[in-house]
Design an enzyme around this catalytic site. Structure first.
Site, short mmCIF file in Angstrom:
data_model
loop_
_atom_site.label_atom_id
_atom_site.label_comp_id
_atom_site.label_asym_id
_atom_site.label_seq_id
_atom_site.Cartn_x
_atom_site.Cartn_y
_atom_site.Cartn_z
CE LYS A 1 43.34 -44.09 4.66
NZ LYS A 1 42.00 -44.71 4.79
CE1 TYR B 1 44.52 -40.77 3.09
CE2 TYR B 1 46.49 -41.72 2.07
CZ TYR B 1 45.11 -41.72 2.26
OH TYR B 1 44.34 -42.65 1.63
CB SER B 2 51.79 -41.78 5.19
OG SER B 2 51.80 -41.54 3.79
#
Length: 250
Positions: free
Chosen positions: A151, A147-148
């Site tokens: 993003k 996820y990081s």
């Protein structure tokens, strides 16, 4: 104003659609869940907005390019790229299928949609592109690597577009919120620091858009803590990250 919002059937996308719903705005709402999208559109119309709904999975890149061509022909004043997913927090290795899905949804789908839109904005020399990123993009924790990473890639893409499009009068904004009450955060089974209600989160996001903030990370204290940790010596960072994050994957 003609506003395009992705991921508009729930969470922040739904709340943003309802916030901007008025007789002054035309909304183009994109999402994959038909019934929920229809419900959001109906509530927006009750508030006076003219609403067009587009049923689509953002992971269908050909479809996203088709949608981009269609909406750009009718004109776009602001596009809010909100669609995103998370696989939660895990201490194990993220399966490739999940990693691929996150990058398709959170990152690659964005360019598929924008590719036909950007040249039209450049022609008219106006417009706003808003990316909904995350504070998770500023410091990659071991239980949310996929996820990081997706993003952070989004942040880099938005930064480049800002430099590219500034000369054309196009505002590119990257919004990096912390934990906001939404469908995504409701899956978390740990205490979320500086947790915000949907109403507070949307107020902060829409205010940043109104002020055309190029990069906006909030809440301030949480963002500041992340920035401070990022400047510490690696050995100290290791201890802080281990203490605060590995328990999320238990």
């Amino acid at each position: 104003m003609r506003i395009v919002i992705t991921g508009a059937s729930s969470g922040l996308g739904e709340a943003l659609a309802l916030y901007y719903a008025s007789n002054e705005n035309q909304l183009v709402l994109i999402a994959r869940r038909e019934e929920r999208l229809a419900d959001v559109a109906a509530r927006c119309r009750k508030k006076g907005a003219e609403v067009e709904t587009i049923l689509a999975d953002v992971n269908d890149f050909g479809r996203m390019q088709e949608i981009g061509r269609g909406v750009s022909e009718k004109g776009v004043d602001r596009i809010i790229l909100n669609a995103g997913v998370s696989v939660g927090h895990s201490g194990g290795v993220t399966p490739f299928e999940d990693f691929e899905r996150l990058f398709k949804t959170n990152f690659l789908s964005v360019h598929a949609l924008l590719e036909p839109i950007i040249p039209k904005l450049m022609e008219k020399k106006s417009g706003e592109i808003v990316f909904i990123s995350s504070l998770a993009s500023l410091l990659t924790m071991p239980t949310s690597i996929a996820y990081s990473s997706s993003k952070r890639a989004l942040n880099a893409y938005a930064e480049g577009l800002h430099y590219q499009l500034k000369a054309y009068g196009i505002s590119v904004m990257t919004i990096m919120p912390g934990f906001i009450d939404s469908e995504m955060t409701q899956k978390n089974r740990f205490k979320m620091p500086f947790f915000m209600t949907t109403e507070v989160g949307i107020r902060r996001i829409t205010d940043a858009i109104k002020r055309k903030k190029i990069r906006y990370a909030f809440p301030f204290r949480f963002a500041l803590m992340i920035r401070i940790v990022s400047t510490l010596p690696q050995s100290l960072r290791d201890k802080i990250v281990h203490f605060t994050n590995f328990k999320k994957g238990d």
